[in-house]
Design a protein around this motif. Sequence first.
Motif, PDB file in Angstrom:
ATOM      1  N   GLU B 219       0.831  -1.283  -0.311  1.00 33.79           N
ATOM      2  CA  GLU B 219       0.106  -0.103   0.042  1.00 33.79           C
ATOM      3  C   GLU B 219       0.919   1.073   0.259  1.00 33.79           C
ATOM      4  O   GLU B 219       0.536   2.325  -0.845  1.00 33.79           O
ATOM      5  CB  GLU B 219      -0.972   0.027   1.212  1.00 33.79           C
ATOM      6  N   ASN B 220       2.041   1.293   0.816  1.00 32.93           N
ATOM      7  CA  ASN B 220       2.939   2.530   0.871  1.00 32.93           C
ATOM      8  C   ASN B 220       3.711   2.462  -0.458  1.00 32.93           C
ATOM      9  O   ASN B 220       3.511   3.672  -0.837  1.00 32.93           O
ATOM     10  CB  ASN B 220       3.902   2.218   1.851  1.00 32.93           C
ATOM     11  N   ARG B 223       0.995   4.031  -3.000  1.00 36.11           N
ATOM     12  CA  ARG B 223       0.894   5.702  -2.536  1.00 36.11           C
ATOM     13  C   ARG B 223       1.901   6.433  -3.081  1.00 36.11           C
ATOM     14  O   ARG B 223       1.816   7.544  -3.668  1.00 36.11           O
ATOM     15  CB  ARG B 223       0.699   5.853  -1.168  1.00 36.11           C
ATOM     16  N   ASP B 226       1.410   6.516  -6.592  1.00 40.71           N
ATOM     17  CA  ASP B 226       0.459   7.534  -7.079  1.00 40.71           C
ATOM     18  C   ASP B 226       1.027   8.988  -7.072  1.00 40.71           C
ATOM     19  O   ASP B 226       0.864   9.600  -7.925  1.00 40.71           O
ATOM     20  CB  ASP B 226      -0.607   7.687  -6.032  1.00 40.71           C
TER      21      ASP B 226
END
Lengths: 226, 457
Positions: B219-220, B223, B226
Amino acid sequence: MMRILVVEDDLEAQKYLVNGLKEAGHVVDDAAEGETGLALALSRPYDVAIIDRMLPKMDGLKLVEEIREHGNATPVLFLSALSEVDDRVKGLKAGGDDYLTKPYAFVELLARLDALMRRRQPAAVKTRLLVGDLELDLLSRGARRNGTPIDLQPREFRLLEYLMRHANQVVTRTMLLESVWEYHFDPQTNVIDVHISRLRAKIDKGFEHPLLHTVRGAGYMIRAQA
Amino acid sequence: MRKLKLFRTLAFRIVLIYFVAFALSAAAIVAFTYWNTVTALNGQTDRDVTDEANVLSEAYDRLGIVGLIDEIIARYPLGPQGHLYLLAHTDFRRVVGNLDDWPQTEQLSDDTVEFNYEPRLHEIHRARGRIIPLTGDYELLVARDVAERYQTEQQVQANLPWSVLLMVVLGLAGGALISHQLLARLDAINRTSREIMAGDLSRRVRVGRTGDEFDSLSENLNRMLDRTERLMKGMREVTDSVAHDLRTPLNRLRNRLESISNGLDPDSTEATAVEGAIAETDRLIATFNALLLIAEAEAGVAREAMAPLDLRGVVEGVTELYAPLAEENNLSLDIAPSGEAVIQGNKTLIEQALANLIDNAIKYTPPDGRVRVAVQSTPLGVALSVADTGPGIAAQDRARVLERFVRLEESRNSPGTGLGLSLVAAVARLHDATLTLADNAPGLKAVLLFPSMRTGA
C-alpha cells in the motif's frame, strides 16, 4: 490541386496556413475546434487533413481516432506545439500519418503534404524508377545514368530511391532524415547536405544536365531537364 | 564466490535461522521430557525401596536376624517384577533372598545402586535399589526391577539418530516453506517495482486482503507511486504548456516573417534581412527545443518511452550518418568492434546524445585526426564512448562544460547552442548513467556508462 481540411485553434496561424495553401492552389476548409473539424472530416471527402494536436472541445488525438473509427482513411498531418519526446509516437498511434512540430517552415509543410498525397495514390508495384536518363532498378538494386552503371552504397541507394519516388517534389532535409534514416533528432550540423553532395557527385558529375537540384530555403528536388 | 552469494540471499538465511531455532527448541523439549520422566520414575522406585528398607531394618532391630529372614521370606511372592531382596554376610556370602548371588553393583549415589540380574535363564533385567549395612556383619540389598524404564531408555537412545534426522528434515522443510512464502510475496513486489522503473508508471503492486506487513508495504509503495505519477503528469503538463505557450508565438513570428519574405524581390536587401531574421528565429527555436529536451529528460518524463535497446545498432546508424561529414573534414571516424550491448533506454534521446558527442568531436578535431566510437560491456555496465584527437578540454573546465550555455573561449565563435553537452548529461541522468569527460591524450574521451540491463527474472 488538393482539397484540404485545416483544424487549428490559433486563428492567426490558421489564417496564415489557409492563405498559404490557397495561394499554392489548393481548396481549403477550416475549423477552429475539434467537433466542427470532425463533422467536416466526416461529411466531405478531403485529400488530406492538417490537424492541430491541442484543440478545444475535442483534442486532436481524439479527433483523429474518431475519424479512423468511422473508417475514414484521409491522410492526417499533425501539427503540434507540445514537447516532442514521445508525442510524435502518440500522434502516429492515434492514426496520424505525419507529424510536424511548430514552428514549422511553410515549405516543409507543403513538401510533406505532397509526400502524403503521393503515398495515397495506389502506386503500381514499380520495379524501376526513371527520371530523365537516370534509372534505378529496385530489384537488382542497381543504378544507371545514360546506360553507365553507378556504384551506390546501400544508404545512397535508399536516399536516391526516396528522391526519385518523390521526383518533381521538394523534399526537405528533415523529411530525408526521417524517411531515409528514420531518425527524429536534430543532427546539429547539416549532415544531410553532405550525403546529398556525395550522391550528387555520383549521379550528376560529368553530365551536362544536373538532375538533383537544391531548392533554396527548402531542400532538394530531383527532376529531369524541362 | 557462488557460496558467499548463496549465504547472502534472504532465502538461505531464513531457512538457516528457522532451522537452528527449530532444532534447538525441539532438542530442548525432548531432553526436558526425557529427563523429567526418568527422574520421576527413579524417584518412585527410590521411595518404594526406602520404605521397604525401613520396614526391614526395623524388623531386624526388633526381631534380630531370624525375624528379618522370616520377614524377607514372607515377601518373596511379590515376584520378579516386585521387590528384590538379598541378605548376605559382609563378604557377600548369601544368607537369604530372592537373588542367587550378590550382584555387581554400580554406585549411582551415596545410597543408590543399580545392577543387572537374571530372573530367568538368559534374561537380564536391570534393578535399582540400596544397600543397608546391618549390625552384626550383615548387609541387606533391597531393590526393584526397573526393566521397563531401562528398556524405554535404551529405545530412546537407539531412536536418537532417527529423531535427529526427522528434526533436520522438518526444520529445513519448515524453513523452506516459510522462506518461500515470504519471498514469493517480496518477489511479486520486486517484479512489479522493476516493471514500473522500466517505465510503466501506471502499474501498481497487488495488495492482498490479510492486511499484514506485506500488504501495508504494498500500500505504501502504491501511494508513493500515485504521488510520483501525479508529479510526472504535472511535469509533463508544465513542459507541454511551456512548449505550447512559447511555440505558438514563435510560430506566428515565423509565419509573419515568411509572409513578408514571400512578397519581396528575392534579391532585395529587405529579403536578405528577413531571411536573416528567419534564420535567427530558427536558431531560437533550436535552442528552445534543446532546452525543452533537457527539461524533459531531467524531469524523467521520457522514462515512459524506454525499451531494451542494443547500443551497437545505435552506434552503427549514427556513425554512418556522420561518416561523410567526418570524411569531408579529413577525419577518420570509426567504430571499435564490440559485442551485444543492451540497455534500457529511450532510443531517440540516446541517438541525439551520441549525435551531439560525434558532432562535437568532428567540430573540434583538426584535419587528419581521428574520432573513435566504442561500445563495451564491462562489469560496471555498458560504456558508450566517443574519443577524438582534438585539443581536448582542460581538467578544470570539464565539469563546467556540462552546464547549460557554457561555451569555452576557444569555441565561442563556432556555431552551436552551448547546450549539446548539457543535453548529453541530462540524457545520462535520465538513464541512471554517468557521463565522464576524460583525457584521450591527446584529445577528449567522453564516456557514457549505462547500468547493465537486468537479465532474467
